[in-house]
Design a protein around this motif. Structure first.
Motif, PDB file in Angstrom:
ATOM      1  N   GLU A 134       0.861  -1.185   0.000  1.00 15.46           N
ATOM      2  CA  GLU A 134       0.000   0.000   0.000  1.00 15.46           C
ATOM      3  C   GLU A 134       0.894   1.230   0.000  1.00 15.46           C
ATOM      4  O   GLU A 134       1.920   1.273   0.688  1.00 15.46           O
ATOM      5  N   THR A 135       0.499   2.280  -0.804  1.00 13.68           N
ATOM      6  CA  THR A 135       1.287   3.512  -0.848  1.00 13.68           C
ATOM      7  C   THR A 135       0.468   4.626  -1.470  1.00 13.68           C
ATOM      8  O   THR A 135      -0.499   4.384  -2.213  1.00 13.68           O
ATOM      9  N   THR A 136       0.877   5.828  -1.124  1.00  8.55           N
ATOM     10  CA  THR A 136       0.269   7.007  -1.755  1.00  8.55           C
ATOM     11  C   THR A 136       1.074   7.455  -2.966  1.00  8.55           C
ATOM     12  O   THR A 136       0.690   8.410  -3.639  1.00  8.55           O
ATOM     13  N   TYR A 137       2.227   6.764  -3.221  1.00  8.97           N
ATOM     14  CA  TYR A 137       3.089   7.117  -4.351  1.00  8.97           C
ATOM     15  C   TYR A 137       3.049   5.959  -5.345  1.00  8.97           C
ATOM     16  O   TYR A 137       3.724   4.950  -5.180  1.00  8.97           O
ATOM     17  N   ALA A 138       2.175   6.090  -6.360  1.00 11.90           N
ATOM     18  CA  ALA A 138       1.873   5.000  -7.285  1.00 11.90           C
ATOM     19  C   ALA A 138       3.102   4.406  -7.984  1.00 11.90           C
ATOM     20  O   ALA A 138       3.166   3.183  -8.187  1.00 11.90           O
ATOM     21  N   PRO A 139       4.136   5.173  -8.392  1.00 12.58           N
ATOM     22  CA  PRO A 139       5.271   4.557  -9.122  1.00 12.58           C
ATOM     23  C   PRO A 139       5.976   3.455  -8.347  1.00 12.58           C
ATOM     24  O   PRO A 139       6.611   2.598  -8.949  1.00 12.58           O
TER      25      PRO A 139
END
Length: 716
Positions: free
Chosen positions: A129-134
């Motif tokens: 899970e992350t808020t930074y898609a790359p």
């Protein structure tokens, strides 16, 4: 040719040789000086360039460590902010029941402020899970050392700040990272902070202009580039070409410097590894600095120096040639006169004298040549006397004398006694080898003895050779190696004599000794039986003792008859004899017994001494003495042992102890039952046959009789 005739002169003159010598000497001296100065200058340049390279690389390392210290101060100033942010993320993880999929990461990111991104890493090292898609799905197992660091955090407690580094994926911007494990140790919560000011601060801290000034201050340095431990350029986070990437991976894995020479392009590339790793941080900020050095600048200076010395050498050689020409003209005039006088002497006029020159050194030469001529005349007289001594003295010695070359084995001397002894004329022997003169069975023994003497270097080694083609005579030969001044073998000197009469006496002594021993032993038995008969009361008992006495008398009669037969056929000449027939004939001479005696073999003949029957008789008698009639079986068999034939004699007695297997053949060994084994070994040794005892104690005696190649044959 008359003494006054002078042979035609051919070849180059002495003046030419002198001129060439002077030229070569000048070339050698000038070349030596040029090479010495050249290599001195090259060594100086190499030392200076190496010192500058070391100093440059040391300064680069100090500058980068100073930059790293400043970056640590910047990183530490943001740790409190990162801790507060991770606590917010951890509270959200606990609020949703420790399920990362239910976490509202975007809401937390908004609360934390601009520049923050949140990552949740599972126990497999994957961002789930992350808020930074790359970077969603990034697997840190591809970076083993960092995955190990994350696993340590996940299994620990507390807050773990990291450095400001390039992100692995995405645009490659600088980010500040920090980590915190969840309470259930299933995940690692990661917080990343990106800010445009990071790029400016890291650019200022790296101070590329300062590093460029340090590196390019070295006149031999061409270019440089700096990489991080991911193999990417610190300038733009790009990957280099495949070749450079391979060198970088080698440096990263070994964490040591690497030097890559490129002689084709006069270049050497240094990969300098600057270790900035800190155990409390997950990221490794170490740097690899690639510096290219131009080695062609040194070579250009050396080439110019070499050209100067070559021109100087050419001038020196030209001057040396001119001087050599003048000197040679001066020196060759008296030498020509001496050479002409020497030619007359060489043509046979030993009474001619060398003329007296005007130069002092040549006067000494003139005196030396005249003395040499006088010595030569004396040496010729001595040689003629020595040749006469050889012809009249050595040729008429009563023993055979021969000399052969150590390398080829060809005879170079063969006196008259050698002709008579070996029935080979000197003209036929000179230039020939043993293989050309003697039978194959004799040549093998001679060559083995020659090799042994040459290897050992010992004089006076003896060999006894029995030759059937010489009517059974025994020839004793003593050979002596002759070495040159360097210790290398040159010749083999040999002397030989006929010792057949002495050998006959030796065998007769052995035969008489054996027969005398056996007769005395049987007489002792007869006396004992007669004494016992006087004490018996019944006719049957007396008759039984008389029967044993008659058996001993019969044995004495057989032994005397056997000796008479040997005297008739002769003792000196070996002959072919059937093994099984001889064995059975000797078994019949034994006194009455109930032994099971057999010879299990083909019809084999061996070339042995006429006393071979006595060998088998003594072995059978030895078995009777060891075990009597209780040991019912005696076997004689044959087997091949490489190229040799092994006759195996076995009985069922108690055998010989291991420590006495060789002692039983000694002449002084006396146990009352093994006195004859020494005589057996002696009889067999006359024809090169060996005997040993190889049985196991307690399982019977086992004698192996080894017959060498060429002394046995199978009869159809």
């Amino acid at each position: 040719m008359s003494p006054k005739e002078v042979p035609e002169k051919k070849g180059q003159s002495f003046s030419m040789y002198l001129l060439v010598f002077m030229v070569v000497l000048v070339v050698f001296i000038v070349g030596l000086l040029t090479a010495n100065y050249y290599f001195y200058a090259k060594n100086t340049f190499d030392q200076e360039s190496a010192y500058m390279q070391v100093q440059t690389e040391k300064n680069v390392e100090e500058a980068m460590r100073l930059t790293d210290t400043a970056a640590n101060i910047l990183d530490n100033s943001m740790n409190d902010r990162m801790l507060a942010g991770l606590n917010e993320v951890n509270n959200e993880y606990e609020r949703v029941g420790r399920n990362p999929a239910r976490m509202d990461l975007d809401l937390i990111k908004t609360k934390l402020g601009e520049g923050f991104d949140i990552y949740v890493i599972n126990e497999s090292g994957v961002i789930v899970e992350t808020t930074y898609a790359p970077e969603l799905g990034q697997d840190f197992r591809q970076v083993p050392y960092f995955y190990k660091y994350l696993t340590t955090i996940r299994l620990s407690e507390g807050f773990f700040p990291d450095r400001v580094v390039h992100e692995f994926l995405g645009s490659g911007q600088f980010r500040k990272y920090a980590y915190m494990p969840t309470a259930d140790h299933r995940y690692v919560l990661e917080l990343g902070l990106a800010s445009p000011s990071f790029d400016q601060m890291n650019t200022e801290l790296d101070d590329h202009n300062n590093i460029a000034g340090i590196i390019l201050s070295d006149p031999y340095a061409e270019q440089y580039q700096i990489f991080n431990t991911m193999g990417r350029s610190v300038d733009n986070n790009s990957l280099p070409d495949d070749q450079v990437e391979g060198y970088l991976q080698q440096v990263i894995q070994s964490r040591q410097d690497l030097v890559v020479p490129d002689p084709e392009h006069s270049r050497t590339t240094h990969y300098l590894f600057i270790d900035l790793e800190n155990a409390k941080y997950g990221s490794d900020p170490s740097r690899i600095v690639e510096i290219s050095y131009d080695t062609g600048l040194i070579q250009d200076a050396l080439d110019r120096l070499l050209v100067f010395h070559v021109l100087f050498a050419v001038a020196a050689i030209a001057l040396g040639c001119a001087l050599a020409f003048l000197v040679s003209r001066r020196l060759t005039r008296p030498i020509a006169g001496i050479a002409e006088d020497a030619n007359k002497i060489a043509c046979g006029d030993l009474e001619h004298r060398i003329g007296t020159p005007q130069i002092r050194e040549f006067i000494v030469l003139e005196q030396s040549i005249n003395m040499m001529v006088d010595s030569l005349k004396g040496a010729i007289r001595n040689f003629k006397d020595g040749e006469k001594f050889q012809n009249e003295m050595i040729d008429n010695l009563p023993i055979a004398v021969f000399i052969k070359r150590a390398d080829t084995g060809r005879y170079i001397y063969w006196n008259k006694t050698s002709e008579e002894l070996f029935h080979v004329a000197a003209a036929q022997a000179i230039g020939k080898t043993d293989r050309d003169l003697f039978p194959a069975e004799v040549v093998s023994a001679i060559e083995d003895e020659d090799r042994r003497v040459l290897v050992s270097g010992k004089d006076g080694q003896k060999q006894i050779v029995s030759r059937k083609y010489m009517r059974g005579r025994i020839i004793r030969t003593i050979i002596v190696p002759v070495f040159d001044s360097g210790g290398a073998p040159q010749y083999i000197l040999g002397i030989s004599e006929d010792i057949s009469p002495g050998n006959i006496n030796l065998k007769m002594d052995l035969l008489f000794s054996i027969t005398r021993h056996d007769i005395l032993e049987n007489l002792s038995v007869i006396v004992n039986q007669l004494e016992r008969a006087q004490l018996k009361n019944t006719h049957d008992e007396v008759q039984q003792l008389f029967d044993k006495t008659i058996g001993s008398i019969e044995t004495i009669r057989n032994q005397i008859a056997f000796m008479r037969a040997l005297q008739e056929v002769g003792l000196i000449s070996p002959k072919w004899q059937s093994v099984s027939r001889t064995f059975y004939e000797m078994a019949e001479l034994l006194p009455g017994n109930n032994l099971d005696i057999s010879a299990d073999m083909e019809n084999i003949e061996i070339f042995a001494d006429p006393l071979l029957p006595r060998v088998f008789y003594n072995l059978l008698e030895h078995s009777l003495k060891r075990g009597g009639t209780r040991h019912a079986k005696i076997r004689l068999s044959a087997e091949m042992d490489d190229d040799a034939l092994s006759l195996v004699y076995q009985d069922e007695s108690n055998g010989s102890p291991a420590e006495e297997k060789e002692k039983i053949f000694d002449p002084g060994y006396t146990t009352g039952i093994s006195h004859d084994l020494f005589l057996i070994r002696e009889l067999l040794s006359f024809t090169g046959i060996k005997i040993t005892e190889t049985g196991e104690p307690g399982k019977g005696e086992r004698f192996e009789i080894l017959v060498p190649p060429g002394r046995f044959r199978f009869i159809k």
